[in-house]
Design an enzyme around this catalytic site. Structure first.
Site, PDB file in Angstrom:
ATOM      1  N   ASN A  82       0.802  -1.219   0.000  1.00  0.00           N
ATOM      2  CA  ASN A  82       0.000   0.000   0.000  1.00  0.00           C
ATOM      3  C   ASN A  82       0.838   1.272   0.000  1.00  0.00           C
ATOM      4  OD1 ASN A  82      -2.498   1.732   0.752  1.00  0.00           O
ATOM      5  ND2 ASN A  82      -1.108   2.076   2.464  1.00  0.00           N
ATOM      6  N   THR A  86       3.499  10.857  -3.672  1.00  0.00           N
ATOM      7  CA  THR A  86       3.335  11.652  -4.893  1.00  0.00           C
ATOM      8  C   THR A  86       4.398  12.742  -4.921  1.00  0.00           C
ATOM      9  OG1 THR A  86       1.733  13.115  -3.815  1.00  0.00           O
ATOM     10  CG2 THR A  86       0.848  11.266  -5.100  1.00  0.00           C
ATOM     11  N   ASP A  88       4.153  15.497  -7.630  1.00  0.00           N
ATOM     12  CA  ASP A  88       3.477  15.906  -8.855  1.00  0.00           C
ATOM     13  C   ASP A  88       4.194  17.054  -9.566  1.00  0.00           C
ATOM     14  OD1 ASP A  88       1.638  14.038  -8.089  1.00  0.00           O
ATOM     15  OD2 ASP A  88       0.015  15.458  -7.671  1.00  0.00           O
ATOM     16  N   GLN A 141      -3.173  10.782 -15.436  1.00  0.00           N
ATOM     17  CA  GLN A 141      -3.591  12.006 -14.750  1.00  0.00           C
ATOM     18  C   GLN A 141      -2.616  13.128 -15.063  1.00  0.00           C
ATOM     19  OE1 GLN A 141      -6.357  12.750 -13.019  1.00  0.00           O
ATOM     20  NE2 GLN A 141      -5.591  14.837 -12.877  1.00  0.00           N
ATOM     21  N   GLY A 143      -0.149  15.959 -14.793  1.00  0.00           N
ATOM     22  CA  GLY A 143       0.800  16.300 -13.746  1.00  0.00           C
ATOM     23  C   GLY A 143       1.306  15.116 -12.948  1.00  0.00           C
ATOM     24  N   TYR A 147       3.623   9.140 -11.134  1.00  0.00           N
ATOM     25  CA  TYR A 147       2.670   8.372 -10.330  1.00  0.00           C
ATOM     26  C   TYR A 147       1.841   7.428 -11.207  1.00  0.00           C
ATOM     27  CZ  TYR A 147      -0.947   7.544  -6.773  1.00  0.00           C
ATOM     28  OH  TYR A 147      -1.819   6.974  -5.879  1.00  0.00           O
TER      29      TYR A 147
END
Length: 241
Positions: A82, A86, A88, A141, A143, A147
């Site tokens: 898990n 990030t 970004d 996604q 940006g 990720y």
């Protein structure tokens, strides 16, 4: 004797909900974390769940962490990958360290963790591995090239390891959450949340960490023994894979 489950990033957010749900389902849980000692110790005091600190981006740290968990609690039969971060940025502005940090923590950690439990699972002819991917690994996604690449890689990793492990009694599945009510989402400005995010979710609400935890408990159970190599989307209908 209850089965031992390791949850990486297991003391906060979705990971904390997973750890608590697995404990409630009868598992002996070890929750790993990377750096927030205060949050980890608070979680341990509130839940009674054992916590362990190591860096999932380091193979050596994962090997030492799993060795300690097994010495303390017994063989690891359930692994929930898990942990994630990030960093970004649009690609044309992204720094190499932003790319590397996310790939190391979110994707390379699956190798680091799985490699250190897979031999034992194969020897015992039983194992459950659940990888927490993301809706952004399915649809991409803006940006988040780093990720999205890592989370898409988790899905490919899941499918390949599932094929390798099925005859050894090990299932390997992924869960791809959508927007979940965690600290990260709570930091989004309210007007952005209400105008740009919630309207995209057909059920009309954010997910809760417990929504994802229930998916993990099912995939870790004996009842899910015929399910492997799958990606369970838990996103309120926002993206239909």
């Amino acid at each position: 004797m209850s089965r031992v489950a390791v949850v990486t990033g297991g003391t906060r957010g979705i990971g904390a909900a997973i750890s608590k749900a697995l404990k409630a389902a009868g598992y002996t849980v070890a929750a790993s974390y990377a750096g927030n000692d205060t949050a980890a110790q608070t979680f341990k005091a509130e839940t009674g769940i054992a916590v362990y600190k190591w860096d999932v981006s380091s193979f050596e740290a994962c090997a030492a962490g799993i060795k300690q968990v097994e010495a303390d609690l017994g063989p690891v039969e359930v692994l929930v990958n898990n942990a994630g971060i990030t960093r970004d940025s649009q690609l044309h502005r992204m720094k190499p360290e932003q790319w590397t940090a996310v790939i190391d923590t979110n994707l390379n950690s699956l190798f680091n963790m799985c490699r250190n439990v897979i031999d034992g699972m194969r020897a015992r002819r039983f194992g459950r591995i659940v990888n927490i991917s993301s809706i952004n690994g399915q649809k991409g996604q803006f940006g988040q090239t780093n990720y999205s690449a890592a989370k898409a890689g988790e899905i490919g990793f899941t499918k390949a390891l599932a094929q390798e492990s099925a005859r050894a009694g090990i299932t390997v599945n992924a869960i791809a959450p959508g927007y979940v009510n965690t600290e990260m989402v709570q930091a989004v400005p309210k007007d952005v949340l209400e105008k740009s995010i919630l309207p995209l979710i057909p059920v009309g609400r954010l997910g809760e960490p417990e929504d994802i935890a229930r998916c993990v408990v099912f995939l870790a159970s004996d009842d899910a023994g015929f399910i492997t190599g799958s990606t369970l989307t838990a996103n309120g209908g926002q993206y239909l894979a």
